[in-house]
Design a protein around this motif. Structure first.
Motif, PDB file in Angstrom:
ATOM      1  N   ALA A 201     -26.115  67.801  18.613  1.00  0.00           N
ATOM      2  CA  ALA A 201     -27.314  67.394  18.361  1.00  0.00           C
ATOM      3  C   ALA A 201     -27.340  66.025  17.995  1.00  0.00           C
ATOM      4  O   ALA A 201     -26.748  65.477  17.031  1.00  0.00           O
ATOM      5  N   VAL A 202     -28.057  65.039  18.571  1.00  0.00           N
ATOM      6  CA  VAL A 202     -28.304  63.722  18.381  1.00  0.00           C
ATOM      7  C   VAL A 202     -29.796  63.575  17.967  1.00  0.00           C
ATOM      8  O   VAL A 202     -30.864  63.725  18.779  1.00  0.00           O
ATOM      9  N   GLY A 203     -30.042  62.944  16.840  1.00  0.00           N
ATOM     10  CA  GLY A 203     -31.464  62.614  16.365  1.00  0.00           C
ATOM     11  C   GLY A 203     -31.777  61.327  17.088  1.00  0.00           C
ATOM     12  O   GLY A 203     -30.983  60.270  16.770  1.00  0.00           O
ATOM     13  N   HIS A 220     -31.300  55.787  19.623  1.00  0.00           N
ATOM     14  CA  HIS A 220     -30.196  56.874  19.134  1.00  0.00           C
ATOM     15  C   HIS A 220     -29.799  56.733  17.819  1.00  0.00           C
ATOM     16  O   HIS A 220     -29.137  55.584  17.337  1.00  0.00           O
ATOM     17  N   THR A 221     -30.240  57.555  16.781  1.00  0.00           N
ATOM     18  CA  THR A 221     -29.886  57.193  15.417  1.00  0.00           C
ATOM     19  C   THR A 221     -28.536  57.281  15.217  1.00  0.00           C
ATOM     20  O   THR A 221     -28.051  56.653  14.309  1.00  0.00           O
ATOM     21  N   VAL A 222     -27.656  57.975  16.063  1.00  0.00           N
ATOM     22  CA  VAL A 222     -26.349  58.251  15.903  1.00  0.00           C
ATOM     23  C   VAL A 222     -25.835  58.231  17.377  1.00  0.00           C
ATOM     24  O   VAL A 222     -26.613  58.546  18.325  1.00  0.00           O
ATOM     25  N   PRO A 223     -24.713  57.881  17.650  1.00  0.00           N
ATOM     26  CA  PRO A 223     -24.148  57.716  18.986  1.00  0.00           C
ATOM     27  C   PRO A 223     -24.072  59.073  19.752  1.00  0.00           C
ATOM     28  O   PRO A 223     -24.101  60.201  19.426  1.00  0.00           O
ATOM     29  N   THR A 224     -24.474  59.005  21.174  1.00  0.00           N
ATOM     30  CA  THR A 224     -24.565  60.347  21.899  1.00  0.00           C
ATOM     31  C   THR A 224     -22.815  60.930  21.846  1.00  0.00           C
ATOM     32  O   THR A 224     -22.825  62.167  22.246  1.00  0.00           O
ATOM     33  N   HIS A 225     -21.741  60.015  21.864  1.00  0.00           N
ATOM     34  CA  HIS A 225     -20.668  60.608  21.698  1.00  0.00           C
ATOM     35  C   HIS A 225     -20.084  61.448  20.600  1.00  0.00           C
ATOM     36  O   HIS A 225     -19.100  62.085  20.470  1.00  0.00           O
ATOM     37  N   LEU A 226     -21.057  61.172  19.579  1.00  0.00           N
ATOM     38  CA  LEU A 226     -20.750  61.835  18.063  1.00  0.00           C
ATOM     39  C   LEU A 226     -19.456  61.604  17.781  1.00  0.00           C
ATOM     40  O   LEU A 226     -18.715  62.672  17.264  1.00  0.00           O
ATOM     41  N   TRP A 227     -18.960  60.408  17.807  1.00  0.00           N
ATOM     42  CA  TRP A 227     -17.706  60.131  16.822  1.00  0.00           C
ATOM     43  C   TRP A 227     -16.720  60.780  17.552  1.00  0.00           C
ATOM     44  O   TRP A 227     -15.531  61.123  17.064  1.00  0.00           O
ATOM     45  N   GLY A 228     -16.602  61.170  18.932  1.00  0.00           N
ATOM     46  CA  GLY A 228     -15.561  61.887  19.820  1.00  0.00           C
ATOM     47  C   GLY A 228     -15.398  63.313  19.551  1.00  0.00           C
ATOM     48  O   GLY A 228     -14.665  63.911  20.501  1.00  0.00           O
ATOM     49  N   ASN A 233     -19.764  67.923  15.907  1.00  0.00           N
ATOM     50  CA  ASN A 233     -20.418  66.988  15.172  1.00  0.00           C
ATOM     51  C   ASN A 233     -21.945  66.938  15.562  1.00  0.00           C
ATOM     52  O   ASN A 233     -22.395  67.239  16.807  1.00  0.00           O
ATOM     53  N   SER A 234     -22.705  66.504  14.661  1.00  0.00           N
ATOM     54  CA  SER A 234     -24.076  66.273  15.010  1.00  0.00           C
ATOM     55  C   SER A 234     -24.662  65.273  13.987  1.00  0.00           C
ATOM     56  O   SER A 234     -23.923  65.021  12.947  1.00  0.00           O
ATOM     57  N   GLY A 235     -26.013  64.781  14.093  1.00  0.00           N
ATOM     58  CA  GLY A 235     -26.282  63.954  12.847  1.00  0.00           C
ATOM     59  C   GLY A 235     -27.563  63.311  13.280  1.00  0.00           C
ATOM     60  O   GLY A 235     -28.110  63.191  14.277  1.00  0.00           O
ATOM     61  N   GLY A 236     -27.933  62.469  12.050  1.00  0.00           N
ATOM     62  CA  GLY A 236     -29.130  61.508  12.250  1.00  0.00           C
ATOM     63  C   GLY A 236     -30.317  62.070  12.472  1.00  0.00           C
ATOM     64  O   GLY A 236     -30.687  63.289  11.999  1.00  0.00           O
ATOM     65  N   GLY A 237     -31.302  61.369  12.978  1.00  0.00           N
ATOM     66  CA  GLY A 237     -32.685  61.891  13.055  1.00  0.00           C
ATOM     67  C   GLY A 237     -33.634  61.483  11.746  1.00  0.00           C
ATOM     68  O   GLY A 237     -33.055  60.862  10.851  1.00  0.00           O
ATOM     69  N   LEU A 277     -22.240  55.455  11.491  1.00  0.00           N
ATOM     70  CA  LEU A 277     -23.589  54.840  11.624  1.00  0.00           C
ATOM     71  C   LEU A 277     -24.397  55.518  12.746  1.00  0.00           C
ATOM     72  O   LEU A 277     -24.014  56.092  13.577  1.00  0.00           O
ATOM     73  N   TYR A 278     -25.813  55.494  12.468  1.00  0.00           N
ATOM     74  CA  TYR A 278     -26.666  55.005  11.487  1.00  0.00           C
ATOM     75  C   TYR A 278     -27.075  55.912  10.557  1.00  0.00           C
ATOM     76  O   TYR A 278     -28.038  55.868   9.932  1.00  0.00           O
TER      77      TYR A 278
END
Length: 532
Positions: A201-203, A220-228, A233-237, A277-278
């Motif tokens: 999930a990408v916020g 994209h509040t966090v990168p689409t690759h979600l830190w690899g 992983n997921s995050g942001g929003g 980030l972010y």
């Protein structure tokens, strides 16, 4: 996991997914004539009162008149309340004497402020954890279901457009939108309704044309690759809406990265190396393009579910434009609005020595981190769980002192929610110095709201509180029909609160209007238009 289920369930925090077919007008009850015009200068016209997010309005309620507040009417909440986290967590708004709000099944209500008569409802039956709600502008009501954003006709409740924003079952929407200058802003978030870590999930924050719902841009509040590791992983929003400055630029507070604390294979968030980030950042965006103007990350590489979730508040200190925000870290922050530079931060509520564990984890210094299990303050629902308020000199926040114990990397346990206590805290806007702090017997999940020299909050035990803004002295309180995890809105001589999560058969889920005046004080019901 209890912390995941509560993560966005308090307002202070994919059961039913609607199809893409637009609902017909028959799904909204027949509209009624609109009531008479109310004074705009004292009305709560945005989810956080105004475009700056101050949660402060003018009006006749002050430290002398507040004791004359009495229940005027109540409206039942339609959403089921026997599931986490109840049926209601929104902040009602008031436009032209009509109250607009939303329950946790995404159903929208229009209510006559004077009489409490329901003018229309729009039923969606799409469960979300919240804190949700609606925004109103240019004769339209904007909101979202679990997966889709929508626009309604404010007079009738007829749906004018609806668009799906989520990309997969790990994403959801559970916020009230922001609206400014013909654009609606609404974000997706990782969803924990199905358990797990909301993997993939990408916020994303969407800017949408208010008339049609067509996208203008997305951030994209966090990168689409979600830190690899998008498989983990997921995050942001966003939990709460953006705020807007005089140039129309917007300010957002971005939630945390996941998983937290980590996983057994990747402890301490090591599946997402770096600052992430972010997440946990205040970000200023160009309203036309969505480009980042500046960002300030308060908690790099978050590991304890300490979101920076509360809407940034825009105000001034001695003529200097600033941004004030807060979150589950248990800190209040003030930044320079032009540069994003931190001016001050102040800890509020209980802390027990783990505020910098995220930095140790980011640097791989695992031997310096606590052995699990570990009990933490702030807990996963602690710190400042819902937005604060400001006046010209002071920031007001409601703090939740409820611990969490991390048994291992993935499993938390918390005391019963009834065991939480809280504090109402006032901080000097210029320096961050704590002016006063007053204890609360129960957890405050509704944030703070201010009118004149009175600050309001609600607590989980179903009590609405009013304190003196200058001293913190209790002025008035009343018991709602049931447990509350939602905020207070203020419009002229009326205070709106809700009991959204009944805990027993004796409690009821209702929106309640308190109003100044009675047969002995009839003049409190009048507020001259010249004060607007």
């Amino acid at each position: 996991m209890i912390v995941n289920r509560w993560k966005r369930g308090v307002a202070a925090i994919a059961v039913t997914v609607l199809g893409t077919t637009t609902l017909t007008a028959a799904h909204a009850t027949e509209a009624q004539p609109r009531p008479h015009h109310y004074c705009h200068g004292s009305t709560w016209t945005q989810p956080n009162a105004d475009q700056s997010g101050t949660r402060a309005v003018d009006g006749p309620i002050n430290s002398w008149t507040v004791r004359h507040l009495r229940p005027a009417w109540s409206v039942p909440i339609e959403a089921p309340t026997d599931r986490w986290p109840g049926g209601y967590a929104a902040s009602p708004i008031v436009v032209d004497g009509v109250i607009y709000t939303q329950d946790l099944d995404s159903n929208v209500y229009a209510i006559d402020q004077r009489s409490g008569r329901v003018l229309w409802t729009k039923m969606y039956d799409s469960h979300t954890n919240g804190p949700n709600g609606v925004a109103v502008a240019d004769g339209m009501v904007f909101g979202a279901t679990l997966t889709e954003a929508f626009g309604l006709d404010a007079r009738t409740g007829k749906e004018l457009w609806r668009h799906k924003l989520t990309r997969n079952h790990s994403e959801a929407i559970d916020m009230s939108p922001g609206v400014h200058d013909g654009t609606v802003y609404i974000s997706t978030v990782p969803s924990f309704l199905d358990g797990g870590n909301a993997e993939g999930a990408v916020g994303m924050l969407w800017a949408m044309d208010a008339r049609t719902g067509e996208p203008k841009w997305k951030f994209h509040t966090v990168p689409t690759h979600l830190w690899g590791r998008p498989d983990i992983n997921s995050g942001g929003g966003l939990w709460y809406p953006p705020t807007f400055d005089e140039h129309g630029d917007l300010y957002v507070a971005v939630a945390n990265p996941n998983p937290f604390v980590g996983t057994e294979e990747f402890p301490w968030g090591s599946s997402r190396p770096g600052a992430n980030l972010y997440s946990n950042s205040v970000v200023k965006l160009d309203a036309d393009t969505g480009e980042v103007v500046w960002h300030h990350q308060v908690t790099p590489h978050g590991i304890y579910d300490w979101d920076l979730q509360n809407s940034p508040i825009l105000t001034e200190v001695r003529g200097r434009p600033v941004v004030v925000t807060s979150g589950k870290t248990g800190y209040v922050y003030t930044l320079d609005r032009e540069t994003g530079r931190l001016l001050w931060k102040t800890a509020v509520g209980k802390h027990n020595g783990h505020d910098d564990d995220n930095l140790l984890a980011m640097e791989g210094r695992y031997d310096e981190l606590p052995e699990l299990p570990v009990t933490l303050y702030p807990g996963a629902l602690g710190g400042v769980p819902a937005p604060g308020a400001v006046d010209r000199r002071t920031v007001y926040v409601a703090v939740n002192n409820l611990s969490v114990t991390w048994e291992n990397q993935t499993t938390p346990s918390m005391p019963a929610l009834t065991e939480g206590t809280g504090e109402l805290v006032a901080l000097d806007l210029a320096t961050g110095r704590i002016k006063w702090s007053r204890p609360l017997d129960s957890s405050p999940y509704g944030g703070t709201s201010v009118t004149n020299d009175v600050v309001f909050t609600t607590t989980f035990d179903g009590v609405i509180h009013a304190h003196h803004a200058r001293t913190g002295r209790p002025l008035w309180k009343d018991r709602l029909p049931g447990t509350s995890n939602s905020p207070v809105s203020i419009s002229g001589n009326t205070v709106l609160a809700a009991s959204g999560w009944p805990q027993s058969e004796d409690e009821r889920a209702e929106i309640v209007a308190y109003r100044l005046g009675s047969g002995h004080f009839p003049w409190f019901g009048w507020w001259p238009p010249g004060r607007c």
